[in-house]
Design an enzyme around this catalytic site. Sequence first.
Site, PDB file in Angstrom:
ATOM      1  CB  SER A  58     -13.339  -0.012 -18.427  1.00 47.92           C
ATOM      2  OG  SER A  58     -14.646   0.274 -18.041  1.00 47.92           O
ATOM      3  CG  HIS A  90     -13.580  -3.663 -13.938  1.00 43.47           C
ATOM      4  ND1 HIS A  90     -13.097  -4.381 -15.014  1.00 43.47           N
ATOM      5  CD2 HIS A  90     -14.523  -2.828 -14.445  1.00 43.47           C
ATOM      6  CE1 HIS A  90     -13.720  -3.987 -16.108  1.00 43.47           C
ATOM      7  NE2 HIS A  90     -14.591  -3.056 -15.781  1.00 43.47           N
ATOM      8  CD  GLU A 117     -10.647  -7.480 -14.781  1.00 42.01           C
ATOM      9  OE1 GLU A 117     -11.305  -6.487 -15.146  1.00 42.01           O
ATOM     10  OE2 GLU A 117      -9.913  -8.123 -15.543  1.00 42.01           O
ATOM     11  CG  ASN A 143     -12.977  -3.782 -20.540  1.00 44.53           C
ATOM     12  OD1 ASN A 143     -13.919  -4.141 -21.244  1.00 44.53           O
ATOM     13  ND2 ASN A 143     -13.155  -3.217 -19.367  1.00 44.53           N
TER      14      ASN A 143
HETATM   15  P1  NAI Z   1     -22.169   6.910 -16.981  1.00 47.12           P
HETATM   16  O1  NAI Z   1     -21.933   7.926 -18.039  1.00 47.12           O
HETATM   17  O2  NAI Z   1     -23.439   6.122 -16.989  1.00 47.12           O
HETATM   18  O3  NAI Z   1     -22.056   7.580 -15.519  1.00 47.12           O
HETATM   19  C1  NAI Z   1     -21.024   8.416 -15.103  1.00 47.12           C
HETATM   20  C2  NAI Z   1     -21.546   9.307 -13.969  1.00 47.12           C
HETATM   21  O4  NAI Z   1     -20.456   9.992 -13.351  1.00 47.12           O
HETATM   22  C3  NAI Z   1     -22.531  10.376 -14.458  1.00 47.12           C
HETATM   23  O5  NAI Z   1     -23.690  10.356 -13.655  1.00 47.12           O
HETATM   24  C4  NAI Z   1     -21.731  11.676 -14.287  1.00 47.12           C
HETATM   25  O6  NAI Z   1     -22.557  12.778 -13.957  1.00 47.12           O
HETATM   26  C5  NAI Z   1     -20.837  11.328 -13.123  1.00 47.12           C
HETATM   27  N1  NAI Z   1     -19.624  12.152 -13.041  1.00 47.12           N
HETATM   28  C6  NAI Z   1     -18.834  12.577 -14.051  1.00 47.12           C
HETATM   29  N2  NAI Z   1     -17.798  13.304 -13.559  1.00 47.12           N
HETATM   30  C7  NAI Z   1     -17.953  13.342 -12.213  1.00 47.12           C
HETATM   31  C8  NAI Z   1     -17.206  13.921 -11.137  1.00 47.12           C
HETATM   32  N3  NAI Z   1     -16.095  14.616 -11.357  1.00 47.12           N
HETATM   33  N4  NAI Z   1     -17.654  13.739  -9.883  1.00 47.12           N
HETATM   34  C9  NAI Z   1     -18.781  13.030  -9.630  1.00 47.12           C
HETATM   35  N5  NAI Z   1     -19.528  12.449 -10.609  1.00 47.12           N
HETATM   36  C10 NAI Z   1     -19.105  12.602 -11.874  1.00 47.12           C
HETATM   37  O7  NAI Z   1     -20.895   5.933 -17.045  1.00 47.12           O
HETATM   38  P2  NAI Z   1     -20.771   4.399 -16.548  1.00 47.12           P
HETATM   39  O8  NAI Z   1     -21.119   3.485 -17.674  1.00 47.12           O
HETATM   40  O9  NAI Z   1     -21.474   4.267 -15.244  1.00 47.12           O
HETATM   41  O10 NAI Z   1     -19.195   4.275 -16.335  1.00 47.12           O
HETATM   42  C11 NAI Z   1     -18.548   4.784 -15.179  1.00 47.12           C
HETATM   43  C12 NAI Z   1     -17.205   4.105 -15.011  1.00 47.12           C
HETATM   44  O11 NAI Z   1     -17.383   2.685 -14.902  1.00 47.12           O
HETATM   45  C13 NAI Z   1     -16.214   4.330 -16.158  1.00 47.12           C
HETATM   46  O12 NAI Z   1     -14.917   4.411 -15.623  1.00 47.12           O
HETATM   47  C14 NAI Z   1     -16.380   3.066 -16.988  1.00 47.12           C
HETATM   48  O13 NAI Z   1     -15.230   2.776 -17.738  1.00 47.12           O
HETATM   49  C15 NAI Z   1     -16.588   2.029 -15.883  1.00 47.12           C
HETATM   50  N6  NAI Z   1     -17.287   0.810 -16.287  1.00 47.12           N
HETATM   51  C16 NAI Z   1     -18.323   0.865 -17.180  1.00 47.12           C
HETATM   52  C17 NAI Z   1     -18.969  -0.297 -17.565  1.00 47.12           C
HETATM   53  C18 NAI Z   1     -20.111  -0.243 -18.531  1.00 47.12           C
HETATM   54  O14 NAI Z   1     -20.544  -1.317 -19.006  1.00 47.12           O
HETATM   55  N7  NAI Z   1     -20.642   0.906 -18.859  1.00 47.12           N
HETATM   56  C19 NAI Z   1     -18.584  -1.618 -17.023  1.00 47.12           C
HETATM   57  C20 NAI Z   1     -17.532  -1.540 -16.018  1.00 47.12           C
HETATM   58  C21 NAI Z   1     -16.897  -0.370 -15.708  1.00 47.12           C
END
Ligand code: NAI
Length: 278
Positions: free
Chosen positions: A115, A136, A148, A186
């Site tokens: 993000s 993104h 994006e 963002n």
């Molecule tokens: P989340 O917390 O739902 O999922 C993250 C996942 O990554 C978890 O299942 C975790 O176990 C896994 N993980 C953590 N470290 C790891 C590693 N070293 N290797 C493999 N898997 C690993 O988080 P979310 O919301 O899916 O966000 C993920 C990314 O997407 C972040 O960079 C966030 O900034 C970005 N993002 C989030 C948005 C949102 O609305 N939540 C929108 C757009 C981008």
Amino acid sequence: MKFGVIGAGQMGGGIAQVAAQSGFTVVVQDVKQEFLARGQTVMEKSLTKLHEKGRLEGTPAEVMGRIQFTTSLQDMAECDLVVEAIVENEAVKADLFRQLGQIVKPGGILASNTSSIPITSLATASGRPERFIGMHFMNPVPLMQLVEVIRGHQTSDETARIVTETAQQMGKTPLPCNDFPGFVSNRILMPMLNEAIQCVMEGVAEPEAIDGIMKLGMNHPMGPLTLADFIGLDTCLAIMEVLHRGLGDDKYRPSPLLRKMVQAGQLGRKSGQGFYTY
Ligand code: NAI
């Protein structure tokens, strides 16, 4: 196209699902089997809903049949494009890209769904900066149109073209931008969410009123506090910290209430408690 996704959370699961819906073969990796299982359940529910509404090509089982789940990064070796969607932490992402740079075949493109973290520094960690880019997606990925596309300092024209075309094949609308803190989405969105949180802290209005005012008054589809809960308050805090560090101005300082809620484990929808209870 063989498509890799790292992280089976909200975003990774959605990206994997849409890639499989578009006919790509997909490999999804996460650190634990239980996280993969949780991601799989969310995808199956989403696909069933789309199927019931007549908005899915094929059956949910056919789409799921194109997705392989794994805890081994080595399974990314043959992917043409790997999109990372793990925790919003620069050191953790950089470490992952260092490994992926060694594992994924030389022609493969690496992309981050970050993000806010600088694409150029993740590109350097990967050791293949010309074949690195920001891709993104928006949450929820199956429903939101935008991708994006963020070019790092050394991203090649060919990489940008392939990723733009892939986003289009996934039924999305890619829009280009350059590598600055928070990119476009963002940098503009997050200070608004942070300000809404500050309004709660100062007692300007109750959360329901703040959300109602922004929905009815500004025609936003969702109030800022509902959206912050939906994104995840930990992710919101991480983005504000990147904006504050990268741009320096005081207007990007994270609200103390946001910080406190994250410390308390109140992360929004995903933890069951944020500005609202789920
Ligand atoms: P989340 O917390 O739902 O999922 C993250 C996942 O990554 C978890 O299942 C975790 O176990 C896994 N993980 C953590 N470290 C790891 C590693 N070293 N290797 C493999 N898997 C690993 O988080 P979310 O919301 O899916 O966000 C993920 C990314 O997407 C972040 O960079 C966030 O900034 C970005 N993002 C989030 C948005 C949102 O609305 N939540 C929108 C757009 C981008």
